[in-house]
Enzyme design. Sequence first.
Site, short mmCIF file in Angstrom:
data_model
loop_
_atom_site.label_atom_id
_atom_site.label_comp_id
_atom_site.label_asym_id
_atom_site.label_seq_id
_atom_site.Cartn_x
_atom_site.Cartn_y
_atom_site.Cartn_z
N GLU A 86 0.82 -1.19 0.00
CA GLU A 86 0.00 0.00 0.00
C GLU A 86 0.86 1.25 0.00
O GLU A 86 1.93 1.29 0.60
CB GLU A 86 -0.92 -0.02 1.21
CG GLU A 86 -1.62 -1.36 1.30
CD GLU A 86 -2.93 -1.34 2.02
OE1 GLU A 86 -3.38 -0.24 2.41
OE2 GLU A 86 -3.51 -2.42 2.17
N CYS A 124 3.34 8.32 1.42
CA CYS A 124 3.83 7.30 2.35
C CYS A 124 4.13 6.04 1.55
O CYS A 124 3.27 5.48 0.88
CB CYS A 124 2.78 7.05 3.43
SG CYS A 124 3.31 5.85 4.67
N CYS A 131 6.14 -7.53 7.30
CA CYS A 131 7.28 -7.09 8.11
C CYS A 131 7.67 -8.21 9.06
O CYS A 131 6.82 -8.93 9.58
CB CYS A 131 6.91 -5.84 8.90
SG CYS A 131 8.31 -5.13 9.80
N CYS A 135 6.24 -5.87 16.18
CA CYS A 135 5.66 -4.86 17.08
C CYS A 135 4.22 -5.25 17.38
O CYS A 135 3.44 -5.55 16.46
CB CYS A 135 5.75 -3.49 16.44
SG CYS A 135 7.44 -3.03 16.02
N CYS A 138 1.08 -3.34 15.80
CA CYS A 138 1.09 -3.04 14.37
C CYS A 138 0.47 -4.17 13.56
O CYS A 138 0.84 -5.33 13.72
CB CYS A 138 2.52 -2.79 13.90
SG CYS A 138 2.69 -2.57 12.13
N GLY A 182 6.46 -2.44 6.22
CA GLY A 182 7.82 -2.97 6.21
C GLY A 182 8.83 -2.15 6.99
O GLY A 182 8.55 -1.03 7.43
N GLU A 183 10.00 -2.74 7.17
CA GLU A 183 11.09 -2.10 7.91
C GLU A 183 12.20 -1.77 6.88
O GLU A 183 12.94 -2.67 6.45
CB GLU A 183 11.59 -3.05 9.01
CG GLU A 183 12.87 -2.64 9.69
CD GLU A 183 12.91 -1.20 10.18
OE1 GLU A 183 12.10 -0.83 11.04
OE2 GLU A 183 13.77 -0.44 9.70
N SER A 212 11.63 5.96 8.55
CA SER A 212 11.35 5.57 9.92
C SER A 212 11.82 4.13 10.15
O SER A 212 11.60 3.25 9.34
CB SER A 212 9.83 5.65 10.14
OG SER A 212 9.50 5.16 11.41
N SER A 237 11.21 4.92 15.75
CA SER A 237 9.96 4.56 16.43
C SER A 237 10.29 4.20 17.88
O SER A 237 10.67 3.08 18.17
CB SER A 237 9.29 3.38 15.73
OG SER A 237 8.85 3.77 14.45
N LEU A 238 10.15 5.18 18.74
CA LEU A 238 10.49 4.98 20.16
C LEU A 238 9.35 4.23 20.84
O LEU A 238 9.55 3.15 21.40
CB LEU A 238 10.75 6.34 20.82
CG LEU A 238 11.09 6.32 22.30
CD1 LEU A 238 12.38 5.57 22.58
CD2 LEU A 238 11.18 7.76 22.85
N ASN A 239 8.19 4.85 20.80
CA ASN A 239 6.94 4.15 21.19
C ASN A 239 6.82 3.71 22.64
O ASN A 239 5.82 3.08 23.00
CB ASN A 239 6.69 2.94 20.29
CG ASN A 239 6.39 3.34 18.86
OD1 ASN A 239 6.13 4.49 18.58
ND2 ASN A 239 6.44 2.40 17.95
N ASN A 315 -3.90 3.69 16.10
CA ASN A 315 -5.05 3.38 15.25
C ASN A 315 -5.43 1.93 15.47
O ASN A 315 -4.60 1.05 15.32
CB ASN A 315 -4.69 3.60 13.79
CG ASN A 315 -4.52 5.07 13.47
OD1 ASN A 315 -5.44 5.87 13.64
ND2 ASN A 315 -3.33 5.45 13.05
N CYS A 358 -1.79 4.95 9.89
CA CYS A 358 -0.61 4.11 10.17
C CYS A 358 -1.03 2.82 10.83
O CYS A 358 -1.80 2.82 11.78
CB CYS A 358 0.37 4.75 11.12
SG CYS A 358 0.41 6.49 11.15
N1 SAH Z 1 8.90 -0.21 10.17
C1 SAH Z 1 9.16 1.17 10.33
C2 SAH Z 1 8.33 2.05 9.40
C3 SAH Z 1 6.90 1.64 9.18
S1 SAH Z 1 5.85 1.81 10.58
C4 SAH Z 1 8.96 1.58 11.78
O1 SAH Z 1 8.43 0.81 12.55
O2 SAH Z 1 9.36 2.69 12.13
C5 SAH Z 1 5.63 3.58 10.64
C6 SAH Z 1 5.12 4.10 11.97
O3 SAH Z 1 3.78 3.65 12.21
C7 SAH Z 1 5.95 3.62 13.15
O4 SAH Z 1 6.35 4.72 13.94
C8 SAH Z 1 4.99 2.73 13.92
O5 SAH Z 1 5.28 2.78 15.30
C9 SAH Z 1 3.64 3.33 13.57
N2 SAH Z 1 2.50 2.43 13.76
C10 SAH Z 1 2.44 1.12 13.50
N3 SAH Z 1 1.22 0.63 13.80
C11 SAH Z 1 0.48 1.69 14.23
C12 SAH Z 1 -0.87 1.83 14.68
N4 SAH Z 1 -1.70 0.81 14.71
N5 SAH Z 1 -1.27 3.06 15.04
C13 SAH Z 1 -0.43 4.13 14.98
N6 SAH Z 1 0.83 4.04 14.56
C14 SAH Z 1 1.29 2.84 14.20
FE1 SF4 Z 2 7.33 -3.56 11.19
FE2 SF4 Z 2 7.29 -0.92 11.72
FE3 SF4 Z 2 5.07 -2.45 12.04
FE4 SF4 Z 2 7.12 -2.69 13.72
S1 SF4 Z 2 5.84 -0.85 13.43
S2 SF4 Z 2 5.99 -4.39 12.78
S3 SF4 Z 2 8.85 -2.42 12.35
S4 SF4 Z 2 6.11 -2.01 10.13
#
Ligand code: SAH
Ligand code: SF4
Length: 369
Positions: A86, A124, A131, A135, A138, A182-183, A212, A237-239, A315, A358
């Site tokens: 996507e 985007c 991936c 996480c 995600c 993806g990463e 990212s 992505s600190l999170n 989300n 996202c």
């Molecule tokens: N794999 C990379 C880039 C793709 S994810 C990474 O993880 O950074 C891009 C961003 O979307 C990341 O910061 C991730 O933490 C965020 N993300 C993933 N799932 C999400 C969700 N359900 N709601 C909000 N942000 C999300």
């Molecule tokens: Fe992969 Fe980024 Fe999703 Fe983590 S947040 S599973 S690294 S796409």
Amino acid sequence: MNVSELGEVMTSLGEPKWRGRQIAEAIYRQRIVDVEEISTLPKGLRQKLTSMGWRVGRPTVVQVFTSVDGTERYLVQGQLDGLTVETVWMPEGDEGETGDGLDGESEGGTEDRTGRKWDRGTICDSSQVGCAVSCQFCLTAKLGLQRNLTVGEIAGQVVAVLDRHGVEVGRDRVNLVYMGMGEPFLNYDNFMGAVRLLVEEVGLSPQRMTVSTSGIVPGIQRFAEEGPEIRPKLAISLNAPNDEVRSEVMPINRKWPIEQVVDAVRGVRLRAKERITFEYVLLGGVTDQPKHAAEVAGLVRRTGLPAKVNLIAWNPGPGVPYATPSNDAVETFRGALRSAGIPAYLRRPRGRDIYAACGQLKRTMEQMN
Ligand code: SAH
Ligand code: SF4
């Protein structure tokens, strides 16, 4: 293909190598989509290339979803197999990506081919099908890794969107975020190959691109070696506010904990005014409390890096056991960071109605397959 690969094809056909440069100009700068229309090549050569099966390609947009907020989500298919990823187009960008002082204010609208007004946009881009990083919040993670995207597929998604909206590179204000599926740092060579094509040939600015990563340390180390003329900006992505919580929501943290990631980031030579972005997904009750905000502020300050924090309200998606944070919690969190002197921006959820926000991307995949 980059210029030197195109040059090699030319030499293998007994043509001068510099024809590769002509082809690159035509297909990447002028964005010509048909070999027959590359007017700088002799007609005979164009016919020869066509009859040999050479084509100028884009990933095929197989489906378009349009949100009430103008966001468009595309399901795109490469040429190798039926797998889709996507790509998202967000007219007007979003605060998180533009709130870094480098993008200026909007200035009057232009009308694209679809008749919609936009004066800047953000694309985007995806780097892998699925991936491998697990996480917990995600949805892309649930697909597992199906395969890496090729250089052409990563760059081609972007060019397909530029075409679709009649974007004139150099005139229109377009940001690019590698934040789709993806990463990117686990597909490093193809990712950087695509960046190189988009910068050197298509003409996009790396200062308007942000990649990212979930914190793949060897990838960040390689990235730190890239020159300023090619290197996109970096988002981590600190999170989570600390290693304990981060290891829970992002198990990759057990391999590369926060301090190691930050250490690798310190190796990146930042351009003037450039900042590192820390992305922070707010998970209701889990990472969105005032005590977490205080910890994040301390953590970001201790890195000593010029940094900003992009807050993203989680989300929701099916089968993922988290809660969306309340508006109050989000505002309080941002306020706490700001009063601690940390620049903090809110990423507006875009295209929620079409599941383009996202992390929501997998949802459509399920509907499609
Ligand atoms: N794999 C990379 C880039 C793709 S994810 C990474 O993880 O950074 C891009 C961003 O979307 C990341 O910061 C991730 O933490 C965020 N993300 C993933 N799932 C999400 C969700 N359900 N709601 C909000 N942000 C999300
Ligand atoms: Fe992969 Fe980024 Fe999703 Fe983590 S947040 S599973 S690294 S796409």
